[in-house]
Scaffold this motif. Sequence first.
Motif, PDB file in Angstrom:
ATOM      1  N   GLU A  56       0.830  -1.203   0.000  1.00 16.40           N
ATOM      2  CA  GLU A  56       0.000   0.000   0.000  1.00 16.40           C
ATOM      3  C   GLU A  56       0.863   1.251   0.000  1.00 16.40           C
ATOM      4  O   GLU A  56       0.605   2.192  -0.764  1.00 16.40           O
ATOM      5  CB  GLU A  56      -0.945   0.012   1.211  1.00 16.40           C
ATOM      6  N   TYR A  60       0.850   4.050  -3.075  1.00 17.35           N
ATOM      7  CA  TYR A  60       0.429   5.427  -2.852  1.00 17.35           C
ATOM      8  C   TYR A  60       1.582   6.423  -2.828  1.00 17.35           C
ATOM      9  O   TYR A  60       1.345   7.633  -2.921  1.00 17.35           O
ATOM     10  CB  TYR A  60      -0.383   5.548  -1.549  1.00 17.35           C
ATOM     11  N   ALA A  89      -8.156   8.814  -5.705  1.00 14.17           N
ATOM     12  CA  ALA A  89      -7.896   8.188  -4.407  1.00 14.17           C
ATOM     13  C   ALA A  89      -7.642   9.242  -3.336  1.00 14.17           C
ATOM     14  O   ALA A  89      -6.987   8.965  -2.336  1.00 14.17           O
ATOM     15  CB  ALA A  89      -6.702   7.247  -4.526  1.00 14.17           C
ATOM     16  N   SER A  91      -9.307  10.561  -0.924  1.00  8.94           N
ATOM     17  CA  SER A  91      -9.674  10.328   0.470  1.00  8.94           C
ATOM     18  C   SER A  91      -8.635   9.449   1.163  1.00  8.94           C
ATOM     19  O   SER A  91      -8.268   9.713   2.301  1.00  8.94           O
ATOM     20  CB  SER A  91     -11.067   9.715   0.575  1.00  8.94           C
ATOM     21  N   ARG A  92      -8.138   8.407   0.496  1.00  6.80           N
ATOM     22  CA  ARG A  92      -7.121   7.542   1.114  1.00  6.80           C
ATOM     23  C   ARG A  92      -5.799   8.281   1.222  1.00  6.80           C
ATOM     24  O   ARG A  92      -5.098   8.162   2.221  1.00  6.80           O
ATOM     25  CB  ARG A  92      -6.957   6.239   0.314  1.00  6.80           C
ATOM     26  N   GLU A  95      -6.068  10.579   4.088  1.00  9.34           N
ATOM     27  CA  GLU A  95      -6.032   9.812   5.330  1.00  9.34           C
ATOM     28  C   GLU A  95      -4.603   9.378   5.687  1.00  9.34           C
ATOM     29  O   GLU A  95      -4.206   9.409   6.845  1.00  9.34           O
ATOM     30  CB  GLU A  95      -6.926   8.580   5.163  1.00  9.34           C
TER      31      GLU A  95
END
Length: 141
Positions: A56, A60, A89, A91-92, A95
Motif C-alpha cells: 500500500e 500510494y 484516491a 480520500s485515502r 487519510e
Amino acid sequence: MPPIENRRRQRSSDPLIALHYQLAHVRHESQMEAIVVADDAGLVVAGAGAWAACEELAAYAPLLVRVCASASARAHETRTAADSGALGAASRVAEMRPHVDIRRVAIEGQTVLVCARGGARRTASLDRAATGVARILRGDA
C-alpha cells in the motif's frame, strides 16, 4: 587515526537483501509500522513490515509525493473541497498523509521513493534510511 567502527551487524553483497536489512533495522529501531523503497510507478523494490502495508505504501507513494508537492506549492492558499477531490484516491491519500513521510533518492538518473508509516522518530529515521538506501543502490561499501 583509529579505525572506524562498523555498526552493521548483518551484511549482504546482494542489494535487495542489503536493502531489507537496512529497512528492517530502521523499522525496528523507530517502531515504524512499515518502511518501503518504491519505484516511481508505485511498485515495491524492498520493504520491511507487513507485506500488505508495504504494498500500500509503495502504491500510494507517487501520489503522496505529488499531493505533498502541490500542497506546499499552494501553502498560502485556502484548500477547498475541490482540491481534496483532485485525485480519484484523494480520500485515502488524505487519510495517509499525516502518518507517512517520503524521501526521494536519486540513483544514477533514476529516482526511488523511501516511504515510512508510523513510528515515534519517523522523520529522522527516514533520513538515515534514505542515506543507507542510496549507499546500497550506488554499490558503496
